[in-house]
Motif scaffolding. Structure first.
Motif, PDB file in Angstrom:
ATOM      1  N   UNK A  15       0.839  -1.198   0.000  1.00  0.00           N
ATOM      2  CA  UNK A  15       0.000   0.000   0.000  1.00  0.00           C
ATOM      3  C   UNK A  15       0.878   1.254   0.000  1.00  0.00           C
ATOM      4  N   UNK A  16       0.429   2.314  -0.683  1.00  0.00           N
ATOM      5  CA  UNK A  16       1.209   3.564  -0.660  1.00  0.00           C
ATOM      6  C   UNK A  16       1.128   4.216   0.713  1.00  0.00           C
ATOM      7  N   UNK A  17       2.220   4.828   1.138  1.00  0.00           N
ATOM      8  CA  UNK A  17       2.262   5.484   2.453  1.00  0.00           C
ATOM      9  C   UNK A  17       1.802   6.931   2.302  1.00  0.00           C
ATOM     10  N   UNK A  18       0.519   7.109   1.931  1.00  0.00           N
ATOM     11  CA  UNK A  18      -0.029   8.451   1.833  1.00  0.00           C
ATOM     12  C   UNK A  18      -0.980   8.697   2.995  1.00  0.00           C
ATOM     13  N   UNK A  19      -1.449   9.929   3.101  1.00  0.00           N
ATOM     14  CA  UNK A  19      -2.275  10.322   4.248  1.00  0.00           C
ATOM     15  C   UNK A  19      -3.534   9.478   4.356  1.00  0.00           C
ATOM     16  N   UNK A  20      -4.216   9.234   3.228  1.00  0.00           N
ATOM     17  CA  UNK A  20      -5.477   8.498   3.265  1.00  0.00           C
ATOM     18  C   UNK A  20      -5.290   7.095   3.809  1.00  0.00           C
ATOM     19  N   UNK A  21      -4.280   6.382   3.323  1.00  0.00           N
ATOM     20  CA  UNK A  21      -4.060   4.994   3.742  1.00  0.00           C
ATOM     21  C   UNK A  21      -3.643   4.935   5.211  1.00  0.00           C
ATOM     22  N   UNK A  22      -2.739   5.813   5.636  1.00  0.00           N
ATOM     23  CA  UNK A  22      -2.268   5.789   7.023  1.00  0.00           C
ATOM     24  C   UNK A  22      -3.403   6.110   7.987  1.00  0.00           C
ATOM     25  N   UNK A  23      -4.178   7.160   7.682  1.00  0.00           N
ATOM     26  CA  UNK A  23      -5.286   7.544   8.562  1.00  0.00           C
ATOM     27  C   UNK A  23      -6.333   6.435   8.610  1.00  0.00           C
ATOM     28  N   UNK A  24      -6.670   5.852   7.457  1.00  0.00           N
ATOM     29  CA  UNK A  24      -7.662   4.771   7.439  1.00  0.00           C
ATOM     30  C   UNK A  24      -7.191   3.580   8.271  1.00  0.00           C
ATOM     31  N   UNK A  25      -5.910   3.252   8.198  1.00  0.00           N
ATOM     32  CA  UNK A  25      -5.385   2.132   8.985  1.00  0.00           C
ATOM     33  C   UNK A  25      -5.427   2.428  10.481  1.00  0.00           C
ATOM     34  N   UNK A  26      -5.050   3.646  10.866  1.00  0.00           N
ATOM     35  CA  UNK A  26      -5.105   4.016  12.282  1.00  0.00           C
ATOM     36  C   UNK A  26      -6.539   4.033  12.793  1.00  0.00           C
ATOM     37  N   UNK A  27      -7.481   4.433  11.931  1.00  0.00           N
ATOM     38  CA  UNK A  27      -8.895   4.377  12.319  1.00  0.00           C
ATOM     39  C   UNK A  27      -9.326   2.941  12.588  1.00  0.00           C
ATOM     40  N   UNK A  28      -8.893   2.027  11.724  1.00  0.00           N
ATOM     41  CA  UNK A  28      -9.246   0.614  11.908  1.00  0.00           C
ATOM     42  C   UNK A  28      -8.649   0.079  13.208  1.00  0.00           C
ATOM     43  N   UNK A  29      -7.375   0.385  13.462  1.00  0.00           N
ATOM     44  CA  UNK A  29      -6.726  -0.076  14.686  1.00  0.00           C
ATOM     45  C   UNK A  29      -7.436   0.487  15.917  1.00  0.00           C
ATOM     46  N   UNK A  30      -7.766   1.773  15.868  1.00  0.00           N
ATOM     47  CA  UNK A  30      -8.433   2.411  17.008  1.00  0.00           C
ATOM     48  C   UNK A  30      -9.814   1.826  17.247  1.00  0.00           C
ATOM     49  N   UNK A  31     -10.593   1.682  16.172  1.00  0.00           N
ATOM     50  CA  UNK A  31     -11.949   1.154  16.324  1.00  0.00           C
ATOM     51  C   UNK A  31     -11.969  -0.260  16.852  1.00  0.00           C
ATOM     52  N   UNK A  32     -11.146  -1.119  16.272  1.00  0.00           N
ATOM     53  CA  UNK A  32     -11.104  -2.514  16.731  1.00  0.00           C
ATOM     54  C   UNK A  32     -10.601  -2.585  18.166  1.00  0.00           C
ATOM     55  N   UNK A  33      -9.619  -1.732  18.507  1.00  0.00           N
ATOM     56  CA  UNK A  33      -9.067  -1.760  19.859  1.00  0.00           C
ATOM     57  C   UNK A  33     -10.069  -1.367  20.922  1.00  0.00           C
ATOM     58  N   UNK A  34     -10.784  -0.257  20.729  1.00  0.00           N
ATOM     59  CA  UNK A  34     -11.727   0.185  21.764  1.00  0.00           C
ATOM     60  C   UNK A  34     -12.912  -0.767  21.881  1.00  0.00           C
ATOM     61  N   UNK A  35     -13.320  -1.375  20.766  1.00  0.00           N
ATOM     62  CA  UNK A  35     -14.406  -2.351  20.842  1.00  0.00           C
ATOM     63  C   UNK A  35     -13.951  -3.611  21.579  1.00  0.00           C
ATOM     64  N   UNK A  36     -12.708  -4.025  21.319  1.00  0.00           N
ATOM     65  CA  UNK A  36     -12.168  -5.161  22.063  1.00  0.00           C
ATOM     66  C   UNK A  36     -12.027  -4.843  23.542  1.00  0.00           C
ATOM     67  N   UNK A  37     -11.603  -3.604  23.855  1.00  0.00           N
ATOM     68  CA  UNK A  37     -11.510  -3.206  25.250  1.00  0.00           C
ATOM     69  C   UNK A  37     -12.867  -3.168  25.933  1.00  0.00           C
ATOM     70  N   UNK A  38     -13.896  -2.692  25.214  1.00  0.00           N
ATOM     71  CA  UNK A  38     -15.246  -2.670  25.782  1.00  0.00           C
ATOM     72  C   UNK A  38     -15.753  -4.080  26.063  1.00  0.00           C
ATOM     73  N   UNK A  39     -15.432  -5.019  25.161  1.00  0.00           N
ATOM     74  CA  UNK A  39     -15.857  -6.404  25.363  1.00  0.00           C
ATOM     75  C   UNK A  39     -15.185  -6.999  26.599  1.00  0.00           C
ATOM     76  N   UNK A  40     -13.881  -6.757  26.765  1.00  0.00           N
ATOM     77  CA  UNK A  40     -13.184  -7.275  27.935  1.00  0.00           C
ATOM     78  C   UNK A  40     -13.702  -6.616  29.210  1.00  0.00           C
ATOM     79  N   UNK A  41     -14.052  -5.336  29.117  1.00  0.00           N
ATOM     80  CA  UNK A  41     -14.580  -4.629  30.282  1.00  0.00           C
ATOM     81  C   UNK A  41     -15.931  -5.214  30.713  1.00  0.00           C
ATOM     82  N   UNK A  42     -16.743  -5.616  29.726  1.00  0.00           N
ATOM     83  CA  UNK A  42     -18.050  -6.194  30.041  1.00  0.00           C
ATOM     84  C   UNK A  42     -17.930  -7.525  30.779  1.00  0.00           C
TER      85      UNK A  42
END
Length: 357
Positions: free
Chosen positions: A121-148
Protein backbone atom coordinates in the motif's frame (compact mmCIF):
# COMPACT_ATOMS: atom_id res chain seq x y z
CA UNK A 1 -13.35 -19.44 44.17
CA UNK A 2 -16.11 -18.21 41.94
CA UNK A 3 -15.48 -17.43 38.27
CA UNK A 4 -17.40 -15.21 35.89
CA UNK A 5 -18.77 -17.41 33.10
CA UNK A 6 -21.04 -14.93 31.33
CA UNK A 7 -20.91 -11.30 30.35
CA UNK A 8 -21.89 -8.93 33.14
CA UNK A 9 -23.66 -6.28 31.07
CA UNK A 10 -25.00 -4.17 33.91
CA UNK A 11 -23.87 -0.58 34.06
CA UNK A 12 -25.14 0.39 37.48
CA UNK A 13 -26.36 3.78 38.58
CA UNK A 14 -23.54 5.55 36.74
CA UNK A 15 -25.18 4.82 33.42
CA UNK A 16 -23.76 3.99 30.04
CA UNK A 17 -21.84 7.28 29.69
CA UNK A 18 -19.91 6.70 32.92
CA UNK A 19 -19.12 3.05 32.26
CA UNK A 20 -18.27 3.32 28.56
CA UNK A 21 -17.99 7.05 27.96
CA UNK A 22 -14.40 6.79 26.74
CA UNK A 23 -15.36 4.10 24.22
CA UNK A 24 -18.19 6.22 22.83
CA UNK A 25 -15.99 9.33 22.60
CA UNK A 26 -13.11 7.52 20.88
CA UNK A 27 -15.40 5.75 18.39
CA UNK A 28 -17.32 8.94 17.64
CA UNK A 29 -14.15 10.94 17.12
CA UNK A 30 -12.61 8.27 14.91
CA UNK A 31 -15.70 7.98 12.71
CA UNK A 32 -16.45 11.69 12.30
CA UNK A 33 -12.92 13.08 12.12
CA UNK A 34 -11.53 10.11 10.19
CA UNK A 35 -14.24 10.45 7.55
CA UNK A 36 -13.55 14.18 7.26
CA UNK A 37 -9.81 13.59 6.77
CA UNK A 38 -10.07 10.63 4.38
CA UNK A 39 -12.91 12.24 2.41
CA UNK A 40 -10.98 15.46 1.90
CA UNK A 41 -13.46 17.59 3.86
CA UNK A 42 -10.84 18.67 6.40
CA UNK A 43 -7.82 20.22 4.68
CA UNK A 44 -4.91 22.49 5.55
CA UNK A 45 -4.38 23.49 9.20
CA UNK A 46 -7.77 22.04 10.22
CA UNK A 47 -6.65 18.59 9.10
CA UNK A 48 -3.50 18.89 11.20
CA UNK A 49 -5.46 19.85 14.32
CA UNK A 50 -8.02 17.07 13.87
CA UNK A 51 -5.39 14.43 13.09
CA UNK A 52 -3.25 15.20 16.16
CA UNK A 53 -5.13 12.89 18.61
CA UNK A 54 -5.30 10.14 16.01
CA UNK A 55 -1.56 10.25 15.39
CA UNK A 56 -0.38 10.72 18.97
CA UNK A 57 -2.88 9.21 21.43
CA UNK A 58 -5.99 7.30 20.29
CA UNK A 59 -4.45 4.09 18.83
CA UNK A 60 -2.38 3.63 21.99
CA UNK A 61 -5.41 4.33 24.16
CA UNK A 62 -7.31 1.62 22.27
CA UNK A 63 -4.46 -0.83 22.91
CA UNK A 64 -4.44 0.08 26.60
CA UNK A 65 -8.20 -0.50 26.73
CA UNK A 66 -7.66 -4.07 25.52
CA UNK A 67 -4.73 -4.80 27.84
CA UNK A 68 -6.12 -3.14 30.98
CA UNK A 69 -9.92 -3.33 31.16
CA UNK A 70 -10.02 -3.05 34.97
CA UNK A 71 -10.00 0.08 37.10
CA UNK A 72 -6.68 1.17 38.52
CA UNK A 73 -5.53 0.60 42.08
CA UNK A 74 -5.94 4.32 42.80
CA UNK A 75 -9.49 4.53 41.46
CA UNK A 76 -12.29 4.17 44.05
CA UNK A 77 -15.48 2.25 43.38
CA UNK A 78 -18.89 3.89 43.28
CA UNK A 79 -19.14 3.33 47.00
CA UNK A 80 -16.06 5.47 47.52
CA UNK A 81 -13.78 2.64 48.64
CA UNK A 82 -10.91 0.91 46.94
CA UNK A 83 -11.08 -2.80 46.48
CA UNK A 84 -8.46 -5.16 45.10
CA UNK A 85 -9.07 -6.72 41.70
CA UNK A 86 -7.96 -10.19 40.61
CA UNK A 87 -4.38 -10.32 39.38
CA UNK A 88 -5.36 -11.44 35.88
CA UNK A 89 -7.39 -8.22 35.39
CA UNK A 90 -5.11 -5.85 37.26
CA UNK A 91 -5.62 -2.29 36.09
CA UNK A 92 -3.33 0.70 35.87
CA UNK A 93 -3.72 4.19 37.23
CA UNK A 94 -5.11 6.94 35.02
CA UNK A 95 -1.69 8.62 34.72
CA UNK A 96 -0.10 5.31 33.70
CA UNK A 97 -2.89 4.73 31.16
CA UNK A 98 -2.31 8.15 29.57
CA UNK A 99 1.47 7.68 29.41
CA UNK A 100 1.01 4.20 27.97
CA UNK A 101 -1.35 5.59 25.32
CA UNK A 102 1.21 8.11 24.09
CA UNK A 103 4.06 5.59 24.15
CA UNK A 104 2.07 2.81 22.47
CA UNK A 105 0.95 5.16 19.68
CA UNK A 106 4.53 6.18 18.95
CA UNK A 107 5.49 2.49 18.85
CA UNK A 108 2.52 1.57 16.62
CA UNK A 109 3.20 4.16 13.90
CA UNK A 110 6.38 2.54 12.47
CA UNK A 111 4.77 -0.91 12.76
CA UNK A 112 1.77 0.32 10.75
CA UNK A 113 4.07 1.92 8.16
CA UNK A 114 6.13 -1.27 7.77
CA UNK A 115 3.00 -3.39 7.50
CA UNK A 116 1.48 -1.18 4.81
CA UNK A 117 4.76 -1.13 2.88
CA UNK A 118 5.04 -4.92 3.08
CA UNK A 119 1.46 -5.30 1.80
CA UNK A 120 2.17 -2.93 -1.09
CA UNK A 121 0.00 0.00 0.00
CA UNK A 122 1.21 3.56 -0.66
CA UNK A 123 2.26 5.48 2.45
CA UNK A 124 -0.03 8.45 1.83
CA UNK A 125 -2.27 10.32 4.25
CA UNK A 126 -5.48 8.50 3.26
CA UNK A 127 -4.06 4.99 3.74
CA UNK A 128 -2.27 5.79 7.02
CA UNK A 129 -5.29 7.54 8.56
CA UNK A 130 -7.66 4.77 7.44
CA UNK A 131 -5.38 2.13 8.98
CA UNK A 132 -5.11 4.02 12.28
CA UNK A 133 -8.90 4.38 12.32
CA UNK A 134 -9.25 0.61 11.91
CA UNK A 135 -6.73 -0.08 14.69
CA UNK A 136 -8.43 2.41 17.01
CA UNK A 137 -11.95 1.15 16.32
CA UNK A 138 -11.10 -2.51 16.73
CA UNK A 139 -9.07 -1.76 19.86
CA UNK A 140 -11.73 0.18 21.76
CA UNK A 141 -14.41 -2.35 20.84
CA UNK A 142 -12.17 -5.16 22.06
CA UNK A 143 -11.51 -3.21 25.25
CA UNK A 144 -15.25 -2.67 25.78
CA UNK A 145 -15.86 -6.40 25.36
CA UNK A 146 -13.18 -7.27 27.94
CA UNK A 147 -14.58 -4.63 30.28
CA UNK A 148 -18.05 -6.19 30.04
CA UNK A 149 -16.66 -9.51 31.23
CA UNK A 150 -15.67 -7.97 34.58
CA UNK A 151 -17.95 -7.27 37.52
CA UNK A 152 -19.24 -3.72 37.44
CA UNK A 153 -17.19 -2.70 40.47
CA UNK A 154 -13.95 -3.83 38.78
CA UNK A 155 -14.44 -2.13 35.40
CA UNK A 156 -12.39 0.83 34.36
CA UNK A 157 -14.35 4.07 34.15
CA UNK A 158 -13.27 7.62 33.49
CA UNK A 159 -12.41 9.26 36.86
CA UNK A 160 -14.56 12.33 36.16
CA UNK A 161 -15.14 13.08 39.85
CA UNK A 162 -11.43 13.18 40.66
CA UNK A 163 -10.79 15.29 37.53
CA UNK A 164 -13.30 17.85 38.73
CA UNK A 165 -11.74 17.98 42.17
CA UNK A 166 -8.22 18.24 40.78
CA UNK A 167 -9.22 20.96 38.31
CA UNK A 168 -10.80 22.99 41.12
CA UNK A 169 -7.72 22.48 43.26
CA UNK A 170 -5.45 23.56 40.42
CA UNK A 171 -7.46 26.67 39.51
CA UNK A 172 -10.02 28.18 41.86
CA UNK A 173 -8.45 26.79 45.05
CA UNK A 174 -4.85 26.95 43.93
CA UNK A 175 -2.17 29.00 45.59
CA UNK A 176 -0.19 30.20 42.62
CA UNK A 177 3.51 29.61 43.13
CA UNK A 178 6.50 28.57 41.09
CA UNK A 179 5.46 24.90 41.04
CA UNK A 180 1.99 25.74 39.74
CA UNK A 181 3.39 27.92 36.96
CA UNK A 182 5.85 25.21 35.97
CA UNK A 183 3.04 22.64 35.80
CA UNK A 184 1.03 24.91 33.48
CA UNK A 185 4.06 25.52 31.26
CA UNK A 186 4.75 21.78 31.12
CA UNK A 187 1.16 21.08 30.06
CA UNK A 188 1.39 23.70 27.31
CA UNK A 189 4.67 22.21 26.08
CA UNK A 190 3.07 18.75 25.86
CA UNK A 191 0.18 20.14 23.79
CA UNK A 192 2.60 22.02 21.52
CA UNK A 193 4.69 18.88 21.02
CA UNK A 194 1.60 16.91 20.04
CA UNK A 195 0.68 19.55 17.49
CA UNK A 196 4.20 19.63 16.05
CA UNK A 197 4.27 15.83 15.69
CA UNK A 198 0.87 15.79 13.97
CA UNK A 199 1.93 18.60 11.63
CA UNK A 200 5.06 16.72 10.64
CA UNK A 201 3.10 13.55 9.91
CA UNK A 202 0.10 15.06 8.13
CA UNK A 203 1.08 18.35 6.54
CA UNK A 204 2.60 18.18 3.05
CA UNK A 205 6.31 18.88 2.99
CA UNK A 206 7.39 22.16 1.43
CA UNK A 207 8.77 21.80 -2.09
CA UNK A 208 7.48 18.23 -2.58
CA UNK A 209 3.99 18.96 -3.91
CA UNK A 210 3.45 18.50 -7.64
CA UNK A 211 1.10 17.21 -10.31
CA UNK A 212 2.36 14.95 -13.08
CA UNK A 213 0.34 14.52 -16.28
CA UNK A 214 0.94 12.38 -19.38
CA UNK A 215 -0.79 11.33 -22.60
CA UNK A 216 -0.91 7.62 -23.40
CA UNK A 217 -1.50 5.74 -26.65
CA UNK A 218 -2.66 2.21 -27.45
CA UNK A 219 -0.23 -0.63 -28.13
CA UNK A 220 -1.81 -4.06 -28.42
CA UNK A 221 -4.64 -3.09 -26.09
CA UNK A 222 -2.31 -1.63 -23.47
CA UNK A 223 -1.69 2.01 -22.65
CA UNK A 224 1.86 3.17 -23.36
CA UNK A 225 3.71 6.48 -23.52
CA UNK A 226 3.84 6.52 -27.34
CA UNK A 227 2.12 5.08 -30.43
CA UNK A 228 -0.20 8.07 -30.61
CA UNK A 229 -2.77 8.66 -33.36
CA UNK A 230 -1.17 11.52 -35.26
CA UNK A 231 -3.14 11.15 -38.51
CA UNK A 232 -6.61 12.48 -37.67
CA UNK A 233 -9.76 12.80 -39.77
CA UNK A 234 -11.80 16.01 -39.94
CA UNK A 235 -15.04 15.42 -38.05
CA UNK A 236 -13.99 11.94 -36.95
CA UNK A 237 -13.62 11.06 -33.27
CA UNK A 238 -10.17 10.18 -31.91
CA UNK A 239 -9.60 9.21 -28.29
CA UNK A 240 -6.57 10.07 -26.20
CA UNK A 241 -5.95 8.88 -22.62
CA UNK A 242 -4.80 11.47 -20.09
CA UNK A 243 -3.27 10.33 -16.77
CA UNK A 244 -2.97 12.68 -13.80
CA UNK A 245 -0.90 11.89 -10.69
CA UNK A 246 -1.69 14.07 -7.67
CA UNK A 247 1.14 14.72 -5.22
CA UNK A 248 -0.17 18.08 -4.00
CA UNK A 249 -0.74 16.92 -0.43
CA UNK A 250 -4.55 17.12 -0.68
CA UNK A 251 -7.47 16.02 -2.82
CA UNK A 252 -7.45 18.19 -5.98
CA UNK A 253 -9.96 19.01 -8.70
CA UNK A 254 -8.54 19.34 -12.22
CA UNK A 255 -9.87 20.57 -15.54
CA UNK A 256 -8.35 19.29 -18.81
CA UNK A 257 -8.88 21.25 -22.02
CA UNK A 258 -8.00 19.80 -25.45
CA UNK A 259 -7.07 22.44 -28.01
CA UNK A 260 -5.78 22.27 -31.61
CA UNK A 261 -3.73 25.13 -33.06
CA UNK A 262 -2.29 26.19 -36.37
CA UNK A 263 1.07 27.71 -35.55
CA UNK A 264 3.95 29.35 -37.34
CA UNK A 265 7.50 28.91 -36.11
CA UNK A 266 10.36 31.32 -36.76
CA UNK A 267 13.78 31.04 -35.14
CA UNK A 268 12.42 29.07 -32.19
CA UNK A 269 9.44 31.37 -31.53
CA UNK A 270 5.88 30.08 -32.04
CA UNK A 271 3.01 32.25 -33.26
CA UNK A 272 -0.54 30.91 -32.98
CA UNK A 273 -2.51 31.66 -36.15
CA UNK A 274 -5.71 29.78 -35.32
CA UNK A 275 -7.02 27.95 -32.25
CA UNK A 276 -10.05 25.67 -31.70
CA UNK A 277 -11.15 24.03 -28.45
CA UNK A 278 -11.99 20.34 -28.95
CA UNK A 279 -12.93 18.92 -25.54
CA UNK A 280 -13.11 19.91 -21.89
CA UNK A 281 -13.45 17.57 -18.91
CA UNK A 282 -13.08 17.63 -15.12
CA UNK A 283 -11.66 15.01 -12.80
CA UNK A 284 -10.94 14.74 -9.07
CA UNK A 285 -7.80 12.94 -7.90
CA UNK A 286 -7.17 12.03 -4.23
CA UNK A 287 -3.76 12.86 -2.82
CA UNK A 288 -1.10 10.32 -3.76
CA UNK A 289 -3.21 8.62 -6.44
CA UNK A 290 -3.37 8.56 -10.25
CA UNK A 291 -6.49 8.79 -12.39
CA UNK A 292 -7.09 8.20 -16.11
CA UNK A 293 -9.44 10.30 -18.24
CA UNK A 294 -10.41 9.76 -21.89
CA UNK A 295 -10.40 12.80 -24.16
CA UNK A 296 -12.53 12.47 -27.30
CA UNK A 297 -11.60 15.00 -30.00
CA UNK A 298 -13.27 15.82 -33.36
CA UNK A 299 -11.04 18.32 -35.14
CA UNK A 300 -12.46 20.47 -37.94
CA UNK A 301 -9.29 22.42 -38.68
CA UNK A 302 -7.44 20.95 -41.71
CA UNK A 303 -3.70 20.96 -42.24
CA UNK A 304 -0.35 19.38 -41.53
CA UNK A 305 1.84 19.90 -38.48
CA UNK A 306 -0.99 21.21 -36.32
CA UNK A 307 -0.30 21.37 -32.60
CA UNK A 308 -2.63 19.28 -30.47
CA UNK A 309 -2.51 20.53 -26.85
CA UNK A 310 -3.86 19.24 -23.57
CA UNK A 311 -3.95 22.05 -21.00
CA UNK A 312 -4.35 20.89 -17.40
CA UNK A 313 -5.54 23.33 -14.73
CA UNK A 314 -5.92 22.89 -10.98
CA UNK A 315 -9.52 23.98 -10.41
CA UNK A 316 -11.38 26.05 -12.96
CA UNK A 317 -9.47 27.36 -16.01
CA UNK A 318 -9.39 31.05 -16.94
CA UNK A 319 -11.68 32.56 -19.59
CA UNK A 320 -8.94 32.23 -22.22
CA UNK A 321 -6.98 28.98 -22.17
CA UNK A 322 -3.42 29.03 -23.47
CA UNK A 323 -0.28 26.99 -22.81
CA UNK A 324 1.06 29.93 -20.79
CA UNK A 325 -1.87 29.89 -18.34
CA UNK A 326 -1.96 26.10 -17.84
CA UNK A 327 -0.48 24.40 -14.79
CA UNK A 328 0.61 21.52 -17.03
CA UNK A 329 0.95 21.59 -20.83
CA UNK A 330 1.13 18.49 -23.03
CA UNK A 331 1.29 18.58 -26.85
CA UNK A 332 2.08 16.61 -29.97
CA UNK A 333 2.09 17.37 -33.70
CA UNK A 334 -0.77 15.96 -35.81
CA UNK A 335 -2.08 16.06 -39.38
CA UNK A 336 -5.82 16.51 -39.97
CA UNK A 337 -7.11 15.30 -43.35
CA UNK A 338 -10.46 15.42 -45.12
CA UNK A 339 -12.90 12.71 -44.08
CA UNK A 340 -12.61 11.13 -47.53
CA UNK A 341 -9.02 10.29 -46.73
CA UNK A 342 -10.29 7.42 -44.52
CA UNK A 343 -10.13 6.68 -40.85
CA UNK A 344 -7.33 7.83 -38.65
CA UNK A 345 -4.29 5.59 -38.62
CA UNK A 346 -2.16 5.05 -35.55
CA UNK A 347 1.48 5.85 -36.20
CA UNK A 348 4.42 5.84 -33.89
CA UNK A 349 5.25 9.33 -32.68
CA UNK A 350 7.91 10.66 -30.34
CA UNK A 351 6.95 10.81 -26.65
CA UNK A 352 4.72 13.66 -25.59
CA UNK A 353 6.50 16.79 -24.47
CA UNK A 354 5.14 18.12 -21.17
CA UNK A 355 5.97 20.98 -18.91
CA UNK A 356 4.47 22.16 -15.62
CA UNK A 357 4.28 25.63 -14.24
Amino acid sequence: MSRVTALDTSVGDGGLLTAFGDVLVVLGYALVVGTAIVGGVATGPLRVVLAAPLLTFLPGYALAAVLFPARGPDQPTDAGTRRPTPSHVRGVSWVERVCLSFGATVALLPIVALGLSWLGFPLDTTVIVATLLLVTGVGVLGGAFRRLRLPETDRFALPTDSWRDELRAATADAEWNADTVLNVVLALLVVASMGALAFGLVAPQSGESFTEAALLGQDGGELVAGNYSTELTSGGATNFTLTVENQEGERTNYTAVAVIERVETDNGSVTVLERNELDRTSLTVPDGETREQTLSVRPEMLGDDLRFNVLLYEGEPPATVTPETADNHLFLWVDVNESSAGTAAATTAPPVTGDGV
